[in-house]
Scaffold this active site. Structure first.
Site, PDB file in Angstrom:
ATOM      1  N   ASP A 171       0.002   6.849  -3.560  1.00 20.87           N
ATOM      2  CA  ASP A 171      -1.258   6.484  -4.224  1.00 20.87           C
ATOM      3  C   ASP A 171      -1.680   7.547  -5.239  1.00 20.87           C
ATOM      4  O   ASP A 171      -2.086   7.236  -6.359  1.00 20.87           O
ATOM      5  CB  ASP A 171      -2.396   6.360  -3.195  1.00 20.87           C
ATOM      6  CG  ASP A 171      -2.434   4.985  -2.544  1.00 20.87           C
ATOM      7  OD1 ASP A 171      -1.610   4.134  -2.901  1.00 20.87           O
ATOM      8  OD2 ASP A 171      -3.296   4.774  -1.663  1.00 20.87           O
TER       9      ASP A 171
ATOM     10  N   HIS B  41       0.850  -1.189   0.000  1.00 18.94           N
ATOM     11  CA  HIS B  41       0.000   0.000   0.000  1.00 18.94           C
ATOM     12  C   HIS B  41       0.884   1.237   0.000  1.00 18.94           C
ATOM     13  O   HIS B  41       2.106   1.149   0.137  1.00 18.94           O
ATOM     14  CB  HIS B  41      -0.958  -0.022   1.192  1.00 18.94           C
ATOM     15  CG  HIS B  41      -2.008  -1.074   1.065  1.00 18.94           C
ATOM     16  ND1 HIS B  41      -1.977  -2.239   1.779  1.00 18.94           N
ATOM     17  CD2 HIS B  41      -3.099  -1.152   0.266  1.00 18.94           C
ATOM     18  CE1 HIS B  41      -3.013  -2.993   1.442  1.00 18.94           C
ATOM     19  NE2 HIS B  41      -3.719  -2.355   0.516  1.00 18.94           N
TER      20      HIS B  41
HETATM   21  C1  LIG Z   1      -3.914   2.821   1.351  1.00 19.40           C
HETATM   22  C2  LIG Z   1      -4.509   2.479   0.070  1.00 19.40           C
HETATM   23  C3  LIG Z   1      -5.889   2.125  -0.188  1.00 19.40           C
HETATM   24  C4  LIG Z   1      -6.936   2.485   0.764  1.00 19.40           C
HETATM   25  C5  LIG Z   1      -8.239   2.005   0.234  1.00 19.40           C
HETATM   26  C6  LIG Z   1      -9.260   1.922   1.341  1.00 19.40           C
HETATM   27  C7  LIG Z   1     -10.188   3.087   1.168  1.00 19.40           C
HETATM   28  C8  LIG Z   1      -9.942   0.540   1.349  1.00 19.40           C
HETATM   29  C9  LIG Z   1      -8.923  -0.644   1.311  1.00 19.40           C
HETATM   30  C10 LIG Z   1      -9.594  -1.788   2.071  1.00 19.40           C
HETATM   31  C11 LIG Z   1     -11.027  -1.284   2.317  1.00 19.40           C
HETATM   32  C12 LIG Z   1     -11.789  -1.920   3.485  1.00 19.40           C
HETATM   33  C13 LIG Z   1     -11.887  -3.442   3.301  1.00 19.40           C
HETATM   34  O1  LIG Z   1     -12.343  -3.790   1.964  1.00 19.40           O
HETATM   35  C14 LIG Z   1     -12.824  -4.103   4.357  1.00 19.40           C
HETATM   36  C15 LIG Z   1     -14.169  -3.389   4.515  1.00 19.40           C
HETATM   37  C16 LIG Z   1     -15.121  -3.708   3.341  1.00 19.40           C
HETATM   38  C17 LIG Z   1     -16.484  -3.037   3.561  1.00 19.40           C
HETATM   39  O2  LIG Z   1     -17.295  -3.352   2.437  1.00 19.40           O
HETATM   40  C18 LIG Z   1     -16.295  -1.508   3.675  1.00 19.40           C
HETATM   41  C19 LIG Z   1     -15.386  -1.194   4.841  1.00 19.40           C
HETATM   42  C20 LIG Z   1     -14.001  -1.867   4.734  1.00 19.40           C
HETATM   43  C21 LIG Z   1     -13.318  -1.653   6.092  1.00 19.40           C
HETATM   44  C22 LIG Z   1     -13.187  -1.247   3.579  1.00 19.40           C
HETATM   45  C23 LIG Z   1     -13.033   0.297   3.764  1.00 19.40           C
HETATM   46  C24 LIG Z   1     -12.160   0.933   2.644  1.00 19.40           C
HETATM   47  O3  LIG Z   1     -12.786   0.871   1.407  1.00 19.40           O
HETATM   48  C25 LIG Z   1     -10.814   0.231   2.565  1.00 19.40           C
HETATM   49  C26 LIG Z   1     -10.071   0.518   3.872  1.00 19.40           C
HETATM   50  C27 LIG Z   1      -3.598   2.025  -1.007  1.00 19.40           C
HETATM   51  O4  LIG Z   1      -2.426   2.080  -0.860  1.00 19.40           O
HETATM   52  S1  LIG Z   1      -4.263   1.483  -2.495  1.00 19.40           S
HETATM   53  C28 LIG Z   1      -2.904   0.902  -3.440  1.00 19.40           C
HETATM   54  C29 LIG Z   1      -2.841  -0.563  -3.377  1.00 19.40           C
HETATM   55  N1  LIG Z   1      -1.857  -1.117  -4.287  1.00 19.40           N
HETATM   56  C30 LIG Z   1      -2.067  -1.203  -5.590  1.00 19.40           C
HETATM   57  O5  LIG Z   1      -3.089  -0.841  -6.119  1.00 19.40           O
HETATM   58  C31 LIG Z   1      -0.918  -1.788  -6.388  1.00 19.40           C
HETATM   59  C32 LIG Z   1      -1.360  -2.744  -7.473  1.00 19.40           C
HETATM   60  N2  LIG Z   1      -2.236  -3.753  -6.966  1.00 19.40           N
HETATM   61  C33 LIG Z   1      -1.872  -4.729  -6.156  1.00 19.40           C
HETATM   62  O6  LIG Z   1      -0.706  -4.902  -5.772  1.00 19.40           O
HETATM   63  C34 LIG Z   1      -2.968  -5.672  -5.694  1.00 19.40           C
HETATM   64  O7  LIG Z   1      -4.069  -5.512  -6.527  1.00 19.40           O
HETATM   65  C35 LIG Z   1      -3.380  -5.438  -4.235  1.00 19.40           C
HETATM   66  C36 LIG Z   1      -3.820  -4.012  -4.002  1.00 19.40           C
HETATM   67  C37 LIG Z   1      -2.222  -5.785  -3.301  1.00 19.40           C
HETATM   68  C38 LIG Z   1      -4.566  -6.340  -3.907  1.00 19.40           C
HETATM   69  O8  LIG Z   1      -4.188  -7.671  -4.078  1.00 19.40           O
HETATM   70  P1  LIG Z   1      -5.257  -8.826  -4.292  1.00 19.40           P
HETATM   71  O9  LIG Z   1      -4.592 -10.121  -3.981  1.00 19.40           O
HETATM   72  O10 LIG Z   1      -6.503  -8.503  -3.534  1.00 19.40           O
HETATM   73  O11 LIG Z   1      -5.676  -8.668  -5.834  1.00 19.40           O
HETATM   74  P2  LIG Z   1      -4.826  -8.958  -7.146  1.00 19.40           P
HETATM   75  O12 LIG Z   1      -3.685  -9.880  -6.885  1.00 19.40           O
HETATM   76  O13 LIG Z   1      -4.502  -7.675  -7.812  1.00 19.40           O
HETATM   77  O14 LIG Z   1      -5.843  -9.774  -8.058  1.00 19.40           O
HETATM   78  C39 LIG Z   1      -7.119  -9.294  -8.382  1.00 19.40           C
HETATM   79  C40 LIG Z   1      -8.008 -10.513  -8.512  1.00 19.40           C
HETATM   80  O15 LIG Z   1      -9.312 -10.084  -8.785  1.00 19.40           O
HETATM   81  C41 LIG Z   1      -9.771 -10.733  -9.962  1.00 19.40           C
HETATM   82  N3  LIG Z   1     -10.716  -9.848 -10.628  1.00 19.40           N
HETATM   83  C42 LIG Z   1     -10.548  -8.565 -10.947  1.00 19.40           C
HETATM   84  N4  LIG Z   1     -11.634  -8.071 -11.552  1.00 19.40           N
HETATM   85  C43 LIG Z   1     -12.525  -9.084 -11.620  1.00 19.40           C
HETATM   86  C44 LIG Z   1     -13.841  -9.216 -12.149  1.00 19.40           C
HETATM   87  N5  LIG Z   1     -14.481  -8.204 -12.731  1.00 19.40           N
HETATM   88  N6  LIG Z   1     -14.460 -10.425 -12.042  1.00 19.40           N
HETATM   89  C45 LIG Z   1     -13.839 -11.479 -11.441  1.00 19.40           C
HETATM   90  N7  LIG Z   1     -12.592 -11.395 -10.923  1.00 19.40           N
HETATM   91  C46 LIG Z   1     -11.957 -10.228 -11.016  1.00 19.40           C
HETATM   92  C47 LIG Z   1      -8.527 -10.965 -10.765  1.00 19.40           C
HETATM   93  O16 LIG Z   1      -8.731 -11.907 -11.782  1.00 19.40           O
HETATM   94  C48 LIG Z   1      -7.594 -11.428  -9.680  1.00 19.40           C
HETATM   95  O17 LIG Z   1      -7.912 -12.754  -9.365  1.00 19.40           O
HETATM   96  P3  LIG Z   1      -6.761 -13.827  -8.988  1.00 19.40           P
HETATM   97  O18 LIG Z   1      -6.270 -13.462  -7.626  1.00 19.40           O
HETATM   98  O19 LIG Z   1      -7.473 -15.140  -9.018  1.00 19.40           O
HETATM   99  O20 LIG Z   1      -5.685 -13.707 -10.026  1.00 19.40           O
END
Ligand SMILES: C[C@H](CCC[C@@H](C)[C@H]1CC[C@H]2[C@@H]3[C@H](O)C[C@@H]4C[C@H](O)CC[C@]4(C)[C@H]3C[C@H](O)[C@]12C)C(=O)SCCNC(=O)CCNC(=O)[C@H](O)C(C)(C)COP(=O)(O)OP(=O)(O)OC[C@H]1O[C@@H](n2cnc3c(N)ncnc32)[C@H](O)[C@@H]1OP(=O)(O)O
Length: 382
Positions: A152, A122
């Site tokens: 970010d 993050h």
């Molecule tokens: C400090 C920040 C961000 C702060 C954001 C906050 C506002 C929110 C973050 C967490 C949230 C809370 C949490 O969700 C729990 C609660 C949920 C509730 O509903 C609301 C309250 C919550 C407390 C909620 C509140 C807030 O919203 C939050 C606190 C940052 O620094 S952001 C920067 C992050 N880094 C990056 O973006 C760098 C690039 N990305 C990555 O490195 C990764 O994506 C990451 C971020 C590490 C996540 O890794 P992850 O393992 O989860 O995903 P990926 O490996 O990327 O794979 C994505 C998988 O998803 C599949 N996919 C994508 N789209 C679709 C689709 N349409 N249909 C089906 N599948 C899909 C994709 O194929 C991947 O699948 P696989 O894993 O099988 O390959």
């Protein structure tokens, strides 16, 4: 608007890519956010001006659909961990073969190569890896990240938007798209070029929090006022510093010299005492209209009603009455026109967008029935 006619496919991410997509939408691009199916609520708070299509990318049909959308688009913006798009068969080389004009922006923390490329992270991690975090914070305290703004948003979303606009510009002559590898570590470091490159003039020779611009200098800091608010002081140049002393009713002859580092603690004590003697409004009246470089530290509640911000309409209200900053910068002929309607719900525009991209009603019905896509109506707020 400057980006009118540009079609963007944004894969839903956490914060940096949504911001990048919002910038493009504010300046006129048609941004379609691709959400997952069966997700109750979008966590995208940077959704202004976007439309949402919900597609299940874990189905072959969903992948084929996204590919068709990308073939007809100018930009794809993906925020996933390195390798995710390739696993789906939607990697940049395949996509550029199908649409050689496509600009394929990959916004990640660590970039597409290097041993950290696949690691989760993050903002705070990327900022740490950029070297900048080591310089942020007060003297004697641990490093302190300024919200998640630097990696970010400044080094991530904004820098990626710059890359996309540069690639669009270049495409007007080459006719070719390209891949953008936007690493937030590198973006944050680049935003911090001043800190890096001004080491040569001794700007950062002292430890963290003891230099001129990192809260070390008493004339570049914040001070608490009598009503518990704060003033920001940035009186660096001698002519502005003199005006600061005038406003504070201090006599330069009775104070240590401005640039005497060893006297900074004593100067800070004197300024602290002075600022604590009047309210923020009092100090604002005293310093407004001067070149002392002293301003109130405005809260989110105060900011839009400050006369200067009001005169420039720097903040806007959406249809729900929520305030946010107006897109910046202001272009004289083709300014941004931020959408004031409510943010899209997940899948709100699935049918509308697929129709626009040439799918028939029968195709769309079939995909809806098979759960490849989802279309959701906006719930009434009544
Ligand atoms: C400090 C920040 C961000 C702060 C954001 C906050 C506002 C929110 C973050 C967490 C949230 C809370 C949490 O969700 C729990 C609660 C949920 C509730 O509903 C609301 C309250 C919550 C407390 C909620 C509140 C807030 O919203 C939050 C606190 C940052 O620094 S952001 C920067 C992050 N880094 C990056 O973006 C760098 C690039 N990305 C990555 O490195 C990764 O994506 C990451 C971020 C590490 C996540 O890794 P992850 O393992 O989860 O995903 P990926 O490996 O990327 O794979 C994505 C998988 O998803 C599949 N996919 C994508 N789209 C679709 C689709 N349409 N249909 C089906 N599948 C899909 C994709 O194929 C991947 O699948 P696989 O894993 O099988 O390959």
């Amino acid at each position: 608007m400057a980006l009118a006619g540009v079609r963007v496919i944004e894969l839903a991410g956490l914060a940096p890519a949504p911001f990048c997509g919002m910038i493009l939408a504010d300046f006129g691009a048609k941004v379609i956010r691709v959400d997952r199916n069966k997700v109750g609520m979008s966590l995208d708070t940077q959704a202004r001006g976007k439309r949402s299509v919900a597609i299940n990318l874990k189905t072959a049909e969903g992948v084929a659909l996204l590919r068709k959308l990308c073939v007809q688009s100018d930009v794809v913006l993906e925020p996933y961990r390195k390798g995710v798009m390739e696993k789906l068969g939607l990697g940049p080389h395949e996509m550029l073969k199908e649409n050689p004009r496509l600009i394929y922006a990959r916004l990640t923390g660590y970039g597409q190569s290097g041993s950290y490329a696949t690691a989760a992270g993050h903002d705070i991690n990327y900022l740490a890896m950029s070297g900048l975090l080591s310089r942020l914070g007060r003297s004697g305290e641990k490093p302190y990240a300024p919200l998640n703004l630097m990696a970010d948003f400044a080094g991530g979303g904004l820098t990626c938007a710059l890359g996309i606009v540069l690639a669009l510009l270049e495409r007007t002559t080459s006719g070719k798209g390209q891949i953008i590898d936007a690493s937030m570590v590198e973006g944050a470091a680049y935003v911090g070029s001043f800190a890096w490159k001004s080491r040569s003039i001794g700007m950062w020779d002292s430890p963290r929090g003891q230099n001129m611009l990192d809260s070390g200098a008493p004339f570049y800091d914040t001070y608490e006022t009598a009503d518990g608010k704060y003033m920001a002081v940035g009186a660096i140049e001698p002519q502005f510093y003199r005006q600061l002393l005038t406003g504070l009713e201090l006599d330069a002859g009775e104070l240590p010299p401005q640039m005497s580092f060893t006297d900074w603690p004593e100067l800070r004590r004197i300024f602290t005492e002075r600022f604590a003697s009047k309210t923020q409004a009092d100090w604002s009246r005293i310093f407004d209209g001067t070149d002392a470089c002293v301003t109130p530290v405005l809260s989110f509640d105060q900011v839009s009603s400050h006369p200067h911000n009001q005169e420039r309409a720097s903040f806007i209200k959406d249809s729900s009455g929520d305030e946010s900053p107006r897109p910046a910068p202001v272009l004289s002929r083709t300014p941004a026109e931020p959408c004031l309607a409510s943010d899209p719900v997940i899948g709100e525009h699935t049918v509308e967008v697929l129709t626009e991209y040439g799918f028939t009603s029968a195709d769309i019905d079939q995909m809806l029935t098979a759960g490849v896509v989802e279309c959701n109506a906006v719930k009434s707020k009544l």
